[in-house]
Design a protein around this motif. Structure first.
Motif, PDB file in Angstrom:
ATOM      1  N   ARG A  83     -74.589  27.565   4.949  1.00 31.09           N
ATOM      2  CA  ARG A  83     -74.270  26.770   2.903  1.00 31.09           C
ATOM      3  C   ARG A  83     -72.769  27.688   2.848  1.00 31.09           C
ATOM      4  NH1 ARG A  83     -78.708  31.158   1.335  1.00 31.09           N
ATOM      5  NH2 ARG A  83     -77.368  33.414   2.179  1.00 31.09           N
ATOM      6  N   LEU A  84     -72.550  27.078   1.598  1.00 29.96           N
ATOM      7  CA  LEU A  84     -71.273  27.124   0.850  1.00 29.96           C
ATOM      8  C   LEU A  84     -70.962  28.537   0.932  1.00 29.96           C
ATOM      9  CD1 LEU A  84     -70.524  24.767  -1.319  1.00 29.96           C
ATOM     10  CD2 LEU A  84     -69.769  24.477   0.748  1.00 29.96           C
ATOM     11  N   ALA A  85     -69.258  29.354   1.010  1.00 29.35           N
ATOM     12  CA  ALA A  85     -69.460  29.995   0.443  1.00 29.35           C
ATOM     13  C   ALA A  85     -68.993  30.958  -0.580  1.00 29.35           C
ATOM     14  CB  ALA A  85     -69.190  30.465   1.355  1.00 29.35           C
ATOM     15  N   ARG A  86     -69.159  29.813  -1.356  1.00 28.12           N
ATOM     16  CA  ARG A  86     -68.806  29.783  -3.156  1.00 28.12           C
ATOM     17  C   ARG A  86     -68.151  28.129  -2.811  1.00 28.12           C
ATOM     18  NH1 ARG A  86     -63.050  30.190   0.132  1.00 28.12           N
ATOM     19  NH2 ARG A  86     -61.561  28.546  -0.684  1.00 28.12           N
ATOM     20  N   PRO A  87     -68.576  28.228  -4.673  1.00 25.18           N
ATOM     21  CA  PRO A  87     -69.198  26.845  -5.303  1.00 25.18           C
ATOM     22  C   PRO A  87     -67.610  26.144  -5.183  1.00 25.18           C
ATOM     23  CG  PRO A  87     -68.865  28.989  -7.318  1.00 25.18           C
ATOM     24  CD  PRO A  87     -68.352  29.253  -6.028  1.00 25.18           C
ATOM     25  N   ALA A  88     -68.698  24.624  -4.816  1.00 27.49           N
ATOM     26  CA  ALA A  88     -67.644  23.055  -3.919  1.00 27.49           C
ATOM     27  C   ALA A  88     -66.316  23.918  -4.978  1.00 27.49           C
ATOM     28  CB  ALA A  88     -68.531  22.440  -4.394  1.00 27.49           C
ATOM     29  N   GLU A  89     -66.415  23.441  -6.380  1.00 28.74           N
ATOM     30  CA  GLU A  89     -65.696  23.878  -7.423  1.00 28.74           C
ATOM     31  C   GLU A  89     -64.275  24.720  -6.945  1.00 28.74           C
ATOM     32  OE1 GLU A  89     -68.637  23.077  -9.377  1.00 28.74           O
ATOM     33  OE2 GLU A  89     -68.050  24.414  -8.833  1.00 28.74           O
ATOM     34  N   GLN A  90     -64.440  25.516  -6.216  1.00 30.48           N
ATOM     35  CA  GLN A  90     -63.588  26.538  -5.560  1.00 30.48           C
ATOM     36  C   GLN A  90     -63.213  25.912  -4.664  1.00 30.48           C
ATOM     37  OE1 GLN A  90     -64.965  30.159  -6.342  1.00 30.48           O
ATOM     38  NE2 GLN A  90     -65.573  30.293  -8.478  1.00 30.48           N
ATOM     39  N   ILE A  91     -63.214  25.130  -3.704  1.00 31.52           N
ATOM     40  CA  ILE A  91     -63.294  24.794  -2.330  1.00 31.52           C
ATOM     41  C   ILE A  91     -62.567  23.946  -2.461  1.00 31.52           C
ATOM     42  CG2 ILE A  91     -63.507  24.127  -0.137  1.00 31.52           C
ATOM     43  CD1 ILE A  91     -66.470  25.609  -0.890  1.00 31.52           C
ATOM     44  N   THR A  92     -60.619  23.506  -2.421  1.00 26.43           N
ATOM     45  CA  THR A  92     -60.450  22.423  -1.662  1.00 26.43           C
ATOM     46  C   THR A  92     -59.777  21.664  -0.393  1.00 26.43           C
ATOM     47  OG1 THR A  92     -57.896  23.778  -1.400  1.00 26.43           O
ATOM     48  CG2 THR A  92     -58.914  23.430  -3.329  1.00 26.43           C
ATOM     49  N   LEU A  93     -59.715  20.774  -0.428  1.00 29.36           N
ATOM     50  CA  LEU A  93     -59.309  20.038   0.553  1.00 29.36           C
ATOM     51  C   LEU A  93     -58.438  20.936   1.438  1.00 29.36           C
ATOM     52  CD1 LEU A  93     -58.895  16.117   0.641  1.00 29.36           C
ATOM     53  CD2 LEU A  93     -60.907  17.547   0.793  1.00 29.36           C
ATOM     54  N   LEU A  94     -57.154  21.678   1.169  1.00 28.71           N
ATOM     55  CA  LEU A  94     -56.451  21.911   1.796  1.00 28.71           C
ATOM     56  C   LEU A  94     -57.051  23.098   2.597  1.00 28.71           C
ATOM     57  CD1 LEU A  94     -53.360  22.661   2.806  1.00 28.71           C
ATOM     58  CD2 LEU A  94     -52.643  23.824   0.296  1.00 28.71           C
ATOM     59  N   ASP A  95     -57.500  23.784   1.569  1.00 28.49           N
ATOM     60  CA  ASP A  95     -58.419  25.227   2.467  1.00 28.49           C
ATOM     61  C   ASP A  95     -59.307  25.288   3.608  1.00 28.49           C
ATOM     62  OD1 ASP A  95     -58.018  26.924   0.016  1.00 28.49           O
ATOM     63  OD2 ASP A  95     -59.725  25.539  -0.655  1.00 28.49           O
ATOM     64  N   ILE A  96     -59.555  23.962   3.513  1.00 29.46           N
ATOM     65  CA  ILE A  96     -60.695  23.733   4.530  1.00 29.46           C
ATOM     66  C   ILE A  96     -59.391  22.608   5.776  1.00 29.46           C
ATOM     67  CG2 ILE A  96     -62.129  21.034   5.874  1.00 29.46           C
ATOM     68  CD1 ILE A  96     -63.290  21.229   3.093  1.00 29.46           C
ATOM     69  N   VAL A  97     -58.724  22.052   5.791  1.00 34.14           N
ATOM     70  CA  VAL A  97     -57.443  21.866   6.564  1.00 34.14           C
ATOM     71  C   VAL A  97     -57.337  23.484   7.070  1.00 34.14           C
ATOM     72  CG1 VAL A  97     -55.566  20.941   6.615  1.00 34.14           C
ATOM     73  CG2 VAL A  97     -57.170  19.444   5.679  1.00 34.14           C
ATOM     74  N   GLU A  98     -56.648  24.057   6.407  1.00 36.76           N
ATOM     75  CA  GLU A  98     -56.071  25.629   7.695  1.00 36.76           C
ATOM     76  C   GLU A  98     -57.236  26.099   7.782  1.00 36.76           C
ATOM     77  OE1 GLU A  98     -53.869  26.928   3.515  1.00 36.76           O
ATOM     78  OE2 GLU A  98     -51.946  25.641   3.721  1.00 36.76           O
ATOM     79  N   ALA A  99     -58.216  25.977   7.306  1.00 38.87           N
ATOM     80  CA  ALA A  99     -59.151  26.554   7.706  1.00 38.87           C
ATOM     81  C   ALA A  99     -60.068  25.941   9.640  1.00 38.87           C
ATOM     82  CB  ALA A  99     -60.506  27.188   7.368  1.00 38.87           C
ATOM     83  N   ILE A 100     -59.299  24.723   9.369  1.00 41.29           N
ATOM     84  CA  ILE A 100     -59.580  24.044  11.347  1.00 41.29           C
ATOM     85  C   ILE A 100     -58.228  24.266  11.805  1.00 41.29           C
ATOM     86  CG2 ILE A 100     -59.670  22.313  11.931  1.00 41.29           C
ATOM     87  CD1 ILE A 100     -62.107  22.307  10.081  1.00 41.29           C
TER      88      ILE A 100
END
Length: 171
Positions: free
Chosen positions: A66-83
């Motif tokens: 599940r999300l660890a924080r609200p969708a409003e606080q997750i950016t595409l950059l967050d996801i790109v950098e995580a992966i």
């Protein structure tokens, strides 16, 4: 530049998880089945998103992601950098200093113009990804796609939701 397919997978899975009711999770198997992906390979990317505090992994028979924080606080950059990691896409190795005709050392103290241009492009690319949230992507999708067309996919996911213990508030 080419991002791995894991970035696409991570973005889509994060979007799917953003639509879950409070306290619900989806197992890796359901996410993999939904998108026709390898469960093993997807698990690696979901774990990277959990390590980056984008997703939360809930263990046990009612577990999943599940999300660890609200969708409003997750950016595409967050996801790109995580992966993909935070490393810049361009690395200057100063090949300009290897040319057969050497120039004065003073010219090499100035930043390489190619490096400067690539850094500028990298910053612009990252800023564009930083300015786009998962919540905005969902809102755009809902605006463009009629509810009756979204309903079968939403129903499919609803049938696979697990109701895990509530998320503990962090103090």
């Amino acid at each position: 530049m080419r991002l791995s397919e894991g970035v696409e997978w991570g973005i889509h899975c994060t979007i799917s998880l953003a639509g879950l009711p409070e306290g619900a999770t989806l197992p890796t198997k359901a996410l993999a089945e939904n998108y026709g992906l390898s469960e093993t390979y997807l698990a690696k990317h979901l774990q990277a998103l959990a390590n980056a505090k984008i997703l939360e992994s809930v263990p046990g028979p009612k577990g999943g992601y599940r999300l660890a924080r609200p969708a409003e606080q997750i950016t595409l950059l967050d996801i790109v950098e995580a992966i993909e990691g935070r490393e810049r896409v361009f690395r200057c190795t100063e090949i300009r200093q290897r040319v057969p005709v050497q120039l004065p050392d003073s010219l090499y103290r100035m930043p390489c113009e190619v490096h400067v241009a690539m850094l500028r492009a990298d910053r612009a690319w990252r800023e564009a990804l930083r300015s786009q949230t998962v919540a905005e992507i969902i809102a755009n999708y809902k605006q463009r796609v009629a509810a009756q067309l979204r309903q079968p996919g939403e129903q499919w996911i609803a049938e696979r939701i697990r109701h895990a213990p509530e998320k503990k508030e962090r103090s």
